[in-house]
Write an enzyme that holds these catalytic residues in place. Structure first.
Site, PDB file in Angstrom:
ATOM      1  N   ARG A 131       2.687  13.756  -2.520  1.00 50.66           N
ATOM      2  CA  ARG A 131       2.238  12.714  -3.783  1.00 50.66           C
ATOM      3  C   ARG A 131       1.473  11.278  -3.214  1.00 50.66           C
ATOM      4  O   ARG A 131       0.570  11.002  -3.714  1.00 50.66           O
ATOM      5  CB  ARG A 131       3.333  12.239  -4.636  1.00 50.66           C
ATOM      6  CG  ARG A 131       3.103  11.208  -5.738  1.00 50.66           C
ATOM      7  CD  ARG A 131       4.418  10.892  -6.472  1.00 50.66           C
ATOM      8  NE  ARG A 131       5.404  10.294  -5.964  1.00 50.66           N
ATOM      9  CZ  ARG A 131       6.653  10.006  -6.404  1.00 50.66           C
ATOM     10  NH1 ARG A 131       7.139  10.196  -7.653  1.00 50.66           N
ATOM     11  NH2 ARG A 131       7.503   9.175  -5.745  1.00 50.66           N
ATOM     12  N   LYS A 233       1.097   6.251  -7.299  1.00 51.58           N
ATOM     13  CA  LYS A 233       2.147   5.309  -7.089  1.00 51.58           C
ATOM     14  C   LYS A 233       1.112   4.021  -6.264  1.00 51.58           C
ATOM     15  O   LYS A 233       1.571   3.638  -5.340  1.00 51.58           O
ATOM     16  CB  LYS A 233       3.342   5.936  -6.162  1.00 51.58           C
ATOM     17  CG  LYS A 233       4.443   6.305  -6.846  1.00 51.58           C
ATOM     18  CD  LYS A 233       5.616   6.608  -6.316  1.00 51.58           C
ATOM     19  CE  LYS A 233       6.179   5.227  -5.991  1.00 51.58           C
ATOM     20  NZ  LYS A 233       7.013   4.726  -7.564  1.00 51.58           N
ATOM     21  N   GLU A 269       6.419   6.434 -20.416  1.00 51.51           N
ATOM     22  CA  GLU A 269       7.681   6.231 -19.176  1.00 51.51           C
ATOM     23  C   GLU A 269       8.091   4.633 -19.454  1.00 51.51           C
ATOM     24  O   GLU A 269       7.510   3.783 -20.263  1.00 51.51           O
ATOM     25  CB  GLU A 269       7.111   6.776 -18.174  1.00 51.51           C
ATOM     26  CG  GLU A 269       5.949   6.072 -17.460  1.00 51.51           C
ATOM     27  CD  GLU A 269       5.825   6.585 -16.098  1.00 51.51           C
ATOM     28  OE1 GLU A 269       6.371   7.382 -15.610  1.00 51.51           O
ATOM     29  OE2 GLU A 269       4.782   6.137 -15.410  1.00 51.51           O
TER      30      GLU A 269
END
Length: 386
Positions: A131, A233, A269
């Protein structure tokens, strides 16, 4: 390096250092700092863990540990050099660094768990590496290889193993950072990069004693937009929604649920966790399509739920489906799995089943059992480091 070129952040950190000292005095007792090697770190890790903290009062807040891991990618290079452990402490940054001026940075989060057998385990660290690599590509940054990333996490956990809480008391949260640390004045990628990994013992992100999560629906502020960075992120993803979540918490809510920016009709989310809704035997969650973070806990829960025979759907979920769901829950590294007790939208509150007998509780026990070694890991997800 000349003082004109490099600016120490120590002057900025004086209040922080006092607060950190207060935390240490309240929660921990530590050996005096000194210069040690990596082998010394593992020896010190054998010190009795139970004298360090009041593990029963551990919260999701920062407690400094002994070591951090550092790795560099210098100007003109495309790969990171061999990293090393160093004592945890402040870092120096140029005022013109890419991360300070333009937010060129990524973060990750994963945990080390101590099992009943006293072994320490990591959960799918290679997924965090992948990720980070995906985010680095989006942000025009070099990234550590999967092997470098996993090795850094193992070394960080092992060097700080005396800070891994006893079974059932919490975990050691490890925070990897990838930062543009080279000087850059124009709007462009940084010429140099640093990878850091530090650790802190933590309890649950949301206070377990307060029960399930209670959400408000945020319909004026959007967490992510199509084509943006919501699916990675990036360090820039979080502070823009501080105002919305601060207002939600001021009204007594645990957090806020954000809607999609394209239509304003579908749930996406919460601040730092993915959301699932259940109706009958179907568990649904918003799809990974650029605005939803591809959570590793999310991915794992989808697989675990499939084992139990539930029908899994990754699709757009209108807010109305959340309101009419039988059950709802959130997933994330910090919270594991947490049930949703209620959702409030435009003054109307809807409540959901929580506690014993719910699907979220069954999934939580299974996942945490695998993470801590109480349930056999048949998927190869767990990495033991001692």
């Amino acid at each position: 390096m000349s003082r004109g070129k490099i600016c120490s952040l120590e002057w900025m950190n004086r209040p922080l250092r006092r607060s950190v000292l207060a935390i240490k005095l309240r929660h921990c007792s530590r050996n005096a700092r000194g210069v040690q090697t990596a082998s010394d770190a593992s020896i010190n890790g054998d010190q009795e863990e139970h004298d360090l903290c009041n593990w029963d009062e551990l919260k999701f807040s920062f407690i400094p540990t002994d070591y951090m891991y550092v790795m560099k990618c210098s100007s003109g290079e495309s790969a990171f050099s061999q990293g090393h452990l160093t004592r945890y402490g402040n870092v120096e940054l140029s005022p013109s660094s890419g991360v300070l001026n333009y937010g060129q940075g990524l973060l990750e989060g994963l945990k080390a768990y101590r099992g009943d057998d006293n072994r320490i385990r990591l959960f799918r660290p290679e997924q965090n590496a992948l990720r980070m690599q995906m985010g680095a590509e989006r942000m025009c940054m070099p990234s550590p290889t999967t092997e470098q990333f996993v090795s850094s996490i193992k070394q960080t956990a092992l060097a700080n193993k005396r800070w891994v809480p006893p079974p059932g008391k919490g975990s050691l949260y490890i925070r990897p950072l990838l930062l543009g640390t080279g000087s850059i004045l124009g709007v462009a990628p940084s010429p140099e990069y640093s990878f850091l990994a530090y650790a802190s013992p933590v309890g649950n992100y949301f206070n377990v004693s307060l029960g399930p999560m209670h959400f408000s629906v945020e319909d004026k502020v959007y967490r992510a937009i199509p084509g943006g960075t919501g699916g990675i992120k990036s360090i820039t993803n979080y502070s823009p929604i501080y105002k919305a979540i601060t207002q939600a918490k001021a009204k007594g809510f645990t957090d806020a649920i954000f809607l999609d920016s394209a239509t304003g009709k579908n749930i996406e989310e919460a601040t730092a966790c993915n959301i699932f809704v259940m109706k009958g035997n179907v568990i649904s969650t918003p799809p990974i399509a650029g605005t939803i973070l591809p959570g590793i806990t999310r991915k794992s829960i989808i697989e675990v739920a499939s084992w139990f025979g539930y029908q899994i759907e990754e699709r757009a979920i209108p807010l109305e489906e959340l309101i009419n769901a039988d059950e709802a829950f959130c997933t994330g590294t910090a919270i594991a799995i947490k049930p949703v007790g209620s959702v409030t939208y435009q003054g109307q509150r809807v409540e959901y089943k929580t506690g014993e007998g719910t699907v979220s509780e069954k999934l939580r026990r299974t996942l945490t059992g695998i993470q801590t070694g109480r349930i056999e890991d048949t998927m190869g997800w767990v990495v033991e480091i001692e």
